[in-house]
Design an enzyme around this catalytic site. Structure first.
Site, PDB file in Angstrom:
ATOM      1  N   ASP A 227       4.099  -6.093 -42.260  1.00  0.00           N
ATOM      2  CA  ASP A 227       2.857  -5.872 -41.546  1.00  0.00           C
ATOM      3  C   ASP A 227       3.035  -6.388 -40.116  1.00  0.00           C
ATOM      4  O   ASP A 227       3.846  -7.289 -39.878  1.00  0.00           O
ATOM      5  CB  ASP A 227       1.680  -6.600 -42.222  1.00  0.00           C
ATOM      6  CG  ASP A 227       0.338  -5.967 -41.879  1.00  0.00           C
ATOM      7  OD1 ASP A 227      -0.199  -5.205 -42.705  1.00  0.00           O
ATOM      8  OD2 ASP A 227      -0.164  -6.199 -40.751  1.00  0.00           O
TER       9      ASP A 227
ATOM     10  N   ARG B 118     -14.786  -8.840 -31.979  1.00  0.00           N
ATOM     11  CA  ARG B 118     -13.536  -9.502 -32.387  1.00  0.00           C
ATOM     12  C   ARG B 118     -12.872 -10.222 -31.216  1.00  0.00           C
ATOM     13  O   ARG B 118     -12.313 -11.301 -31.392  1.00  0.00           O
ATOM     14  CB  ARG B 118     -12.577  -8.478 -32.985  1.00  0.00           C
ATOM     15  CG  ARG B 118     -13.049  -8.007 -34.351  1.00  0.00           C
ATOM     16  CD  ARG B 118     -12.070  -7.064 -34.961  1.00  0.00           C
ATOM     17  NE  ARG B 118     -12.488  -6.605 -36.262  1.00  0.00           N
ATOM     18  CZ  ARG B 118     -11.755  -5.813 -37.032  1.00  0.00           C
ATOM     19  NH1 ARG B 118     -10.590  -5.399 -36.611  1.00  0.00           N
ATOM     20  NH2 ARG B 118     -12.194  -5.427 -38.202  1.00  0.00           N
TER      21      ARG B 118
HETATM   22  C1  LIG Z   1      -6.278  -1.319 -44.092  1.00  0.00           C
HETATM   23  S1  LIG Z   1      -4.790  -2.253 -44.280  1.00  0.00           S
HETATM   24  C2  LIG Z   1      -4.045  -1.413 -45.658  1.00  0.00           C
HETATM   25  C3  LIG Z   1      -3.388  -2.364 -46.619  1.00  0.00           C
HETATM   26  C4  LIG Z   1      -2.728  -1.699 -47.839  1.00  0.00           C
HETATM   27  N1  LIG Z   1      -1.672  -0.806 -47.459  1.00  0.00           N
HETATM   28  C5  LIG Z   1      -3.757  -0.980 -48.666  1.00  0.00           C
HETATM   29  O1  LIG Z   1      -3.797   0.263 -48.648  1.00  0.00           O
HETATM   30  O2  LIG Z   1      -4.571  -1.641 -49.326  1.00  0.00           O
HETATM   31  C6  LIG Z   1      -3.839  -1.655 -42.908  1.00  0.00           C
HETATM   32  C7  LIG Z   1      -2.718  -2.616 -42.485  1.00  0.00           C
HETATM   33  O3  LIG Z   1      -1.877  -1.960 -41.530  1.00  0.00           O
HETATM   34  C8  LIG Z   1      -1.446  -2.911 -40.595  1.00  0.00           C
HETATM   35  N2  LIG Z   1      -1.020  -2.250 -39.353  1.00  0.00           N
HETATM   36  C9  LIG Z   1      -1.789  -1.634 -38.420  1.00  0.00           C
HETATM   37  N3  LIG Z   1      -1.041  -1.216 -37.398  1.00  0.00           N
HETATM   38  C10 LIG Z   1       0.248  -1.563 -37.686  1.00  0.00           C
HETATM   39  C11 LIG Z   1       1.490  -1.411 -37.004  1.00  0.00           C
HETATM   40  N4  LIG Z   1       1.576  -0.810 -35.816  1.00  0.00           N
HETATM   41  N5  LIG Z   1       2.595  -1.903 -37.607  1.00  0.00           N
HETATM   42  C12 LIG Z   1       2.521  -2.509 -38.813  1.00  0.00           C
HETATM   43  N6  LIG Z   1       1.393  -2.702 -39.497  1.00  0.00           N
HETATM   44  C13 LIG Z   1       0.251  -2.230 -38.934  1.00  0.00           C
HETATM   45  C14 LIG Z   1      -2.670  -3.799 -40.412  1.00  0.00           C
HETATM   46  O4  LIG Z   1      -2.341  -5.075 -39.877  1.00  0.00           O
HETATM   47  C15 LIG Z   1      -3.256  -3.867 -41.810  1.00  0.00           C
HETATM   48  O5  LIG Z   1      -2.853  -5.022 -42.496  1.00  0.00           O
END
Ligand SMILES: C[S@@+](CC[C@H](N)C(=O)[O-])C[C@H]1O[C@@H](n2cnc3c(N)ncnc32)[C@H](O)[C@@H]1O
Length: 282
Positions: A155, A47
């Site tokens: 997010d 990445r």
């Molecule tokens: C795997 S996705 C899950 C999306 C959704 N909640 C679902 O369950 O389908 C995880 C999300 O968490 C966000 N994320 C990770 N670390 C974060 C942080 N410190 N603050 C806010 N968002 C975060 C990522 O950018 C990503 O879009």
């Protein structure tokens, strides 16, 4: 064999030293809360190599210097590159069924005086989760006529948020939407589907890093924080759910992801169903 890239460099021309991976791991942890295990080294490499190429850099050392001393914009690109954004409409559908059958009827009674409903989708990725919530709410709107109903969707990743705000999805993403919610989309000439304005208008999208201070004070009747903390270590999860619980009152709902649990993480909730919780008093 590694293939030459468009810039003429082979991917493996970039070397990620152990010490550099360590620094990157710490930066990821500090900035996003995500704890990268050794097994994620290849993923991180592939990445970030894309970022190096785009910036015309030829080694990770220079990239780390940029992250540590350069403008915050690169930290944002860095976290966009590291986060995993997998999501889907009506993912873990039992939560949406619970919403329709149990949580919304209960909240309709409980909040009858305030006529106010607040929901937070924390870690909303490209928007499928908050839009699924909005579709359920839209279908139940007769319960909430005249109410002040809002969904906050946040997010850390600015790129996925851009996608979420556009509310436009390829046909194969929309396939999993139950047919009763088909009316929530309009079909575009290019084969994509857009979320209808009345559904979209229920949601406010905001960029928010869960590791940093939060501007909102709550309370939230329902919080979805699903498949986010799976990437965090235990102390970070403890801190995060402590903060989340302080934005909820007794009886409020919290939904977490299928492989997540509050066991030894937060004792302010009662397990009421599959990865579904209610805030305890206190
Ligand atoms: C795997 S996705 C899950 C999306 C959704 N909640 C679902 O369950 O389908 C995880 C999300 O968490 C966000 N994320 C990770 N670390 C974060 C942080 N410190 N603050 C806010 N968002 C975060 C990522 O950018 C990503 O879009």
């Amino acid at each position: 064999m590694s293939l030459p890239t468009r810039t003429g460099r082979n991917e493996r021309d970039f070397v990620l030293e152990d010490a550099e991976f360590e620094v990157i791991r710490q930066l990821v942890r500090q900035h996003t809360g995500i704890a990268l295990s050794d097994s994620k080294r290849e993923l991180v490499y592939s990445r970030l190599v894309r970022r190096l190429r785009r910036l015309g850099m030829d080694n990770f050392g220079d990239y780390i210097d940029l992250l540590q001393t350069g403008p915050d914009e690169e930290l944002e690109e860095f976290s966009n590159a590291i986060t995993t954004n997998l999501t889907a409409f009506f993912r873990e559908n039992h939560h949406f069924e619970y919403l329709t059958e149990t949580a919304l009827p209960m909240l309709q009674k409980r909040n009858a005086a305030s006529r106010r409903l607040r929901i937070w989708s924390a870690g909303c990725s490209t928007g499928e989760e908050p839009y699924s919530i909005a579709m359920v709410l839209q279908a139940e709107m007769s319960r909430f006529a005249g109410w002040d109903v809002r969904i906050l969707a946040t997010d850390i990743d600015s790129q996925v948020l851009g996608h979420a705000m556009a509310g436009r999805y390829a046909a194969d993403r929309v396939e999993r939407v139950p047919s009763r919610y088909a009316r929530c989309f309009t079909a575009n000439d290019d084969g994509t589907h857009s979320i209808r304005a009345d559904v979209q208008s229920l949601i406010s999208f905001r960029q928010l890093n869960l590791m940093q201070p939060w501007p909102m004070r709550g309370p939230f009747d329902i919080i979805f924080c699903r498949n986010v903390v799976i990437y965090f270590d235990k102390p970070t999860q403890v801190e995060l759910f402590g903060r989340i619980s302080s934005l909820q009152r007794e009886g409020d709902y919290l939904f977490v992801g299928h492989s997540e649990s509050l066991f030894k993480v937060c004792d302010r909730y009662d397990l009421i169903g599959k990865t579904a919780f209610r805030r305890l008093p206190g």
